[in-house]
Design an enzyme around this catalytic site. Structure first.
Site, PDB file in Angstrom:
ATOM      1  N   LYS A 126     -26.097 -97.146 -86.200  1.00 45.14           N
ATOM      2  CA  LYS A 126     -25.696 -97.307 -84.791  1.00 45.14           C
ATOM      3  C   LYS A 126     -24.570 -98.328 -84.751  1.00 45.14           C
ATOM      4  O   LYS A 126     -24.487 -99.202 -85.613  1.00 45.14           O
ATOM      5  CB  LYS A 126     -26.866 -97.828 -83.957  1.00 45.14           C
ATOM      6  CG  LYS A 126     -26.697 -97.633 -82.464  1.00 45.14           C
ATOM      7  CD  LYS A 126     -27.186 -96.266 -82.033  1.00 45.14           C
ATOM      8  CE  LYS A 126     -26.823 -95.916 -80.630  1.00 45.14           C
ATOM      9  NZ  LYS A 126     -27.500 -94.668 -80.210  1.00 45.14           N
ATOM     10  N   ASP A 166     -22.733 -92.555 -77.247  1.00 43.71           N
ATOM     11  CA  ASP A 166     -23.939 -93.143 -76.636  1.00 43.71           C
ATOM     12  C   ASP A 166     -23.455 -93.670 -75.276  1.00 43.71           C
ATOM     13  O   ASP A 166     -22.424 -93.193 -74.763  1.00 43.71           O
ATOM     14  CB  ASP A 166     -24.524 -94.256 -77.523  1.00 43.71           C
ATOM     15  CG  ASP A 166     -25.933 -94.667 -77.095  1.00 43.71           C
ATOM     16  OD1 ASP A 166     -26.885 -93.944 -77.400  1.00 43.71           O
ATOM     17  OD2 ASP A 166     -26.094 -95.719 -76.427  1.00 43.71           O
TER      18      ASP A 166
HETATM   19  P1  NDP Z   1     -23.799 -92.525 -70.221  1.00 46.35           P
HETATM   20  O1  NDP Z   1     -22.884 -93.649 -70.451  1.00 46.35           O
HETATM   21  O2  NDP Z   1     -23.261 -91.155 -70.087  1.00 46.35           O
HETATM   22  O3  NDP Z   1     -24.696 -92.800 -68.931  1.00 46.35           O
HETATM   23  C1  NDP Z   1     -25.489 -93.942 -68.857  1.00 46.35           C
HETATM   24  C2  NDP Z   1     -26.205 -93.954 -67.522  1.00 46.35           C
HETATM   25  O4  NDP Z   1     -27.190 -94.964 -67.526  1.00 46.35           O
HETATM   26  C3  NDP Z   1     -25.286 -94.266 -66.363  1.00 46.35           C
HETATM   27  O5  NDP Z   1     -25.765 -93.651 -65.209  1.00 46.35           O
HETATM   28  C4  NDP Z   1     -25.386 -95.778 -66.282  1.00 46.35           C
HETATM   29  O6  NDP Z   1     -25.071 -96.314 -65.015  1.00 46.35           O
HETATM   30  C5  NDP Z   1     -26.844 -95.989 -66.578  1.00 46.35           C
HETATM   31  N1  NDP Z   1     -27.013 -97.308 -67.196  1.00 46.35           N
HETATM   32  C6  NDP Z   1     -26.450 -97.778 -68.322  1.00 46.35           C
HETATM   33  N2  NDP Z   1     -26.800 -99.039 -68.557  1.00 46.35           N
HETATM   34  C7  NDP Z   1     -27.612 -99.385 -67.542  1.00 46.35           C
HETATM   35  C8  NDP Z   1     -28.295-100.562 -67.217  1.00 46.35           C
HETATM   36  N3  NDP Z   1     -28.230-101.657 -67.993  1.00 46.35           N
HETATM   37  N4  NDP Z   1     -29.074-100.549 -66.097  1.00 46.35           N
HETATM   38  C9  NDP Z   1     -29.154 -99.443 -65.311  1.00 46.35           C
HETATM   39  N5  NDP Z   1     -28.504 -98.296 -65.565  1.00 46.35           N
HETATM   40  C10 NDP Z   1     -27.753 -98.280 -66.663  1.00 46.35           C
HETATM   41  O7  NDP Z   1     -24.858 -92.604 -71.418  1.00 46.35           O
HETATM   42  P2  NDP Z   1     -25.849 -91.494 -71.968  1.00 46.35           P
HETATM   43  O8  NDP Z   1     -26.296 -90.604 -70.874  1.00 46.35           O
HETATM   44  O9  NDP Z   1     -25.236 -90.911 -73.171  1.00 46.35           O
HETATM   45  O10 NDP Z   1     -27.076 -92.398 -72.476  1.00 46.35           O
HETATM   46  C11 NDP Z   1     -28.218 -92.666 -71.677  1.00 46.35           C
HETATM   47  C12 NDP Z   1     -29.377 -93.057 -72.564  1.00 46.35           C
HETATM   48  O11 NDP Z   1     -29.667 -91.985 -73.473  1.00 46.35           O
HETATM   49  C13 NDP Z   1     -29.157 -94.284 -73.452  1.00 46.35           C
HETATM   50  O12 NDP Z   1     -30.383 -94.950 -73.623  1.00 46.35           O
HETATM   51  C14 NDP Z   1     -28.751 -93.669 -74.795  1.00 46.35           C
HETATM   52  O13 NDP Z   1     -29.011 -94.543 -75.866  1.00 46.35           O
HETATM   53  C15 NDP Z   1     -29.669 -92.458 -74.820  1.00 46.35           C
HETATM   54  N6  NDP Z   1     -29.295 -91.373 -75.708  1.00 46.35           N
HETATM   55  C16 NDP Z   1     -28.068 -90.776 -75.625  1.00 46.35           C
HETATM   56  C17 NDP Z   1     -27.754 -89.722 -76.445  1.00 46.35           C
HETATM   57  C18 NDP Z   1     -26.481 -88.973 -76.326  1.00 46.35           C
HETATM   58  O14 NDP Z   1     -26.325 -87.956 -77.016  1.00 46.35           O
HETATM   59  N7  NDP Z   1     -25.554 -89.380 -75.501  1.00 46.35           N
HETATM   60  C19 NDP Z   1     -28.694 -89.253 -77.479  1.00 46.35           C
HETATM   61  C20 NDP Z   1     -29.990 -89.893 -77.429  1.00 46.35           C
HETATM   62  C21 NDP Z   1     -30.242 -90.923 -76.583  1.00 46.35           C
HETATM   63  P3  NDP Z   1     -23.653 -97.050 -64.790  1.00 46.35           P
HETATM   64  O15 NDP Z   1     -22.649 -95.949 -64.709  1.00 46.35           O
HETATM   65  O16 NDP Z   1     -23.819 -97.819 -63.528  1.00 46.35           O
HETATM   66  O17 NDP Z   1     -23.444 -97.948 -65.981  1.00 46.35           O
HETATM   67  O1  2IT Z   2     -29.296 -92.246 -79.685  1.00 39.32           O
HETATM   68  C1  2IT Z   2     -28.845 -91.198 -80.182  1.00 39.32           C
HETATM   69  O2  2IT Z   2     -29.549 -90.421 -80.834  1.00 39.32           O
HETATM   70  C2  2IT Z   2     -27.431 -90.875 -79.938  1.00 39.32           C
HETATM   71  N1  2IT Z   2     -26.758 -91.621 -79.235  1.00 39.32           N
HETATM   72  C3  2IT Z   2     -26.799 -89.674 -80.581  1.00 39.32           C
HETATM   73  C4  2IT Z   2     -26.406 -89.959 -81.998  1.00 39.32           C
HETATM   74  C5  2IT Z   2     -25.618 -88.869 -82.681  1.00 39.32           C
HETATM   75  O3  2IT Z   2     -25.220 -89.143 -83.827  1.00 39.32           O
HETATM   76  O4  2IT Z   2     -25.399 -87.799 -82.128  1.00 39.32           O
END
Ligand code: NDP
Ligand code: 2IT
Length: 446
Positions: A126, A166
């Site tokens: 990460k 992420d």
């Molecule tokens: P994005 O940046 O696309 O979206 C993040 C969302 O979460 C936004 O709505 C953001 O709001 C909100 N957010 C972020 N930080 C905070 C905070 N501290 N408090 C409240 N709201 C918050 O990210 P993703 O959708 O990609 O990721 C969301 C979650 O999923 C994370 O935990 C990530 O680690 C996990 N994840 C993502 C993967 C991926 O493929 N993208 C894979 C597996 C897990 P705002 O716009 O106001 O910041």
């Molecule tokens: O938390 C996660 O699994 C991710 N942000 C995706 C990682 C990846 O390599 O696609």
């Protein structure tokens, strides 16, 4: 607390002071694994758990860049190369002002188990930066990404370490970083995943985490002869994972009534249908605005500074960030009849919240199982890049569905309790551990 876990954690805390999220993630795994390791002493003598909790390598670097006013800005850059026992390091990059070493170590640690669960040959890593993309122009984001990749490029490669997105890192950022890597190395390789479909990306990768999280919820419901059809769902977040979880849940006949961001949440009792979701995508992905604008547009309630866990729902899909469901919120969800939690985010429930879910015997799918669909399709993107081919949408989606089913099966195998309850926390921790541990044993004390 089990005294063996207490001893193990005392050492972790002493060696990694102040890294609270890392302690939290390791403790949960240690609670599942220490009894299992006692029954399987080969892992104990080889100190596999102690080794897994220590990153193979941590890279920390300076990221200088120039903003649109000509002023020099300095950010921190990181890559945690956690474990390469079963494949090259693989995991996302997070750009968010809260990023620090402890947060990235917790995410890298979780990634090792998650990647193992996917059945694919990928190790765990990460990285990221405390850079805040909010309020920056495209040009500033590009400048930052180029500088970040200038240093990171020395440490990664398609057979070494393959980052992805992420929080704060989506298609735009991956594009800028890929362009810089290609320019520095003069190589067109699959060094990042989540690429655009015209330049080596996989179909379904943008959708994969959200879709996978919903497939996992569906698999859990099937164990009780139930389905998502007709269920009311609370989703948090409104980014990549939340958007596609909403899309798939709606397609499967459920009604999603909330979405949120760091400033508050919207409550739409009529449900966020396909057209309304298109508006969310426009607000969030193109205008890069706030979820409040949804409430203004559709005349629904907006709860400033609140999280969605106060509404009535059958299913909760936390898809925003870590520790976004605390003890009171967990109690409230249960009180309101919620009986399925599938974690799209990484570690969104606090340890106290998880305890409440397990005590109440609800269907609780922890992040390392429920959100593994994203990295799984990243693994499939790597395969397509190696073959220099691209698969159809249906083919990738089929594979994703099969992987989520396989992860679910693994959880049942290792998480079945005496009373018949499936403890997915235990199941995913042990199920993710065994493959990595056996590979580490085979490779010696390296
Ligand atoms: P994005 O940046 O696309 O979206 C993040 C969302 O979460 C936004 O709505 C953001 O709001 C909100 N957010 C972020 N930080 C905070 C905070 N501290 N408090 C409240 N709201 C918050 O990210 P993703 O959708 O990609 O990721 C969301 C979650 O999923 C994370 O935990 C990530 O680690 C996990 N994840 C993502 C993967 C991926 O493929 N993208 C894979 C597996 C897990 P705002 O716009 O106001 O910041
Ligand atoms: O938390 C996660 O699994 C991710 N942000 C995706 C990682 C990846 O390599 O696609």
């Amino acid at each position: 607390m089990d005294p063996r876990v207490e001893r193990f954690m005392a050492n972790i805390i002493a060696k990694n002071p102040g890294e609270l999220e890392f302690h939290q993630a390791v403790k949960e795994v240690a609670e599942s694994l220490i009894p299992f390791i006692e029954e399987n002493p080969k892992y104990k003598y080889a100190k596999i758990l102690e080794r897994i909790a220590e990153p193979e390598r941590i890279i920390m670097f300076r990221v200088p860049w120039t903003d649109d006013k000509g002023e020099i800005q300095i950010n921190k850059g990181y890559r945690i190369e956690m474990n390469s026992a079963i494949g090259p390091y693989k995991g996302g990059l997070r750009f968010h002002p809260t990023v620090n070493l402890g947060i990235l170590k917790f995410l890298a640690f979780e990634q090792v188990f998650k990647n193992s669960l996917t059945t694919l040959p990928i190790g765990g890593g990460k990285g990221g930066s405390d850079f805040d993309p909010k309020g920056k122009t495209d040009n500033e984001v590009m400048k930052f990404c180029q500088s970040f990749m200038t240093e990171l490029s020395r440490h990664i490669g398609p057979d070494t370490d393959i980052p992805a997105g992420d929080i704060g890192v989506g298609g735009r950022e991956i594009g800028f970083m890929f362009g810089q890597y290609k320019r520095l190395r003069n190589e067109f390789t699959g060094v990042l995943t989540g690429k655009g479909r015209e330049w080596g990306g996989s179909l379904i990768r943008p959708e994969a985490t959200g879709y996978g999280c919903v497939y996992f919820a569906q698999a859990m419901l099937q164990t009780r002869d139930d389905s998502l059809k007709g269920k009311t769902i609370a989703v948090s977040g409104s980014g990549n994972v939340a958007q596609f979880a909403t899309e798939k849940a709606t397609e499967l006949g459920a009604k999603v009534v909330t979405l949120s961001d760091s400033t508050g949440f919207i409550y739409d009792p009529g449900g966020i249908d396909r057209e309304k979701l298109a508006s969310v995508m426009e607000i969030k992905n193109i205008k890069r605005g706030r979820i409040r604008e949804y409430a203004d547009k559709f005349g629904v309630e907006y709860y400033d500074g609140k999280r969605p866990w106060i509404v009535k729902c059958d299913v909760a899909l936390p898809c925003a960030t870590e520790n976004e469901i605390n003890k009171e919120e967990a109690e409230n969800l249960i009180k309101n009849g919620c009986f399925v939690i599938s974690e799209g985010a990484n570690m969104p429930s606090t340890a106290e919240a998880v305890e409440i879910f397990l005590k109440n015997r609800i269907l609780f799918g922890p992040g390392k199982a429920a959100n593994a669909g994203g990295v799984a399709v990243s693994g499939l993107e790597m395969t397509q890049n190696s073959m220099r081919m691209s698969w159809h949408r249906e083919e990738v989606d089929q594979k994703l569905q099969q992987i989520m089913k396989d992860i679910h099966e693994t959880c049942i195998r290792f998480g079945d309790e005496k009373d018949g309850y499936i403890n997915y926390v235990k199941g995913s921790n042990i199920g993710g551990f065994v493959k990595v541990a056996d590979a580490m044993l085979a490779q010696g004390a390296v």
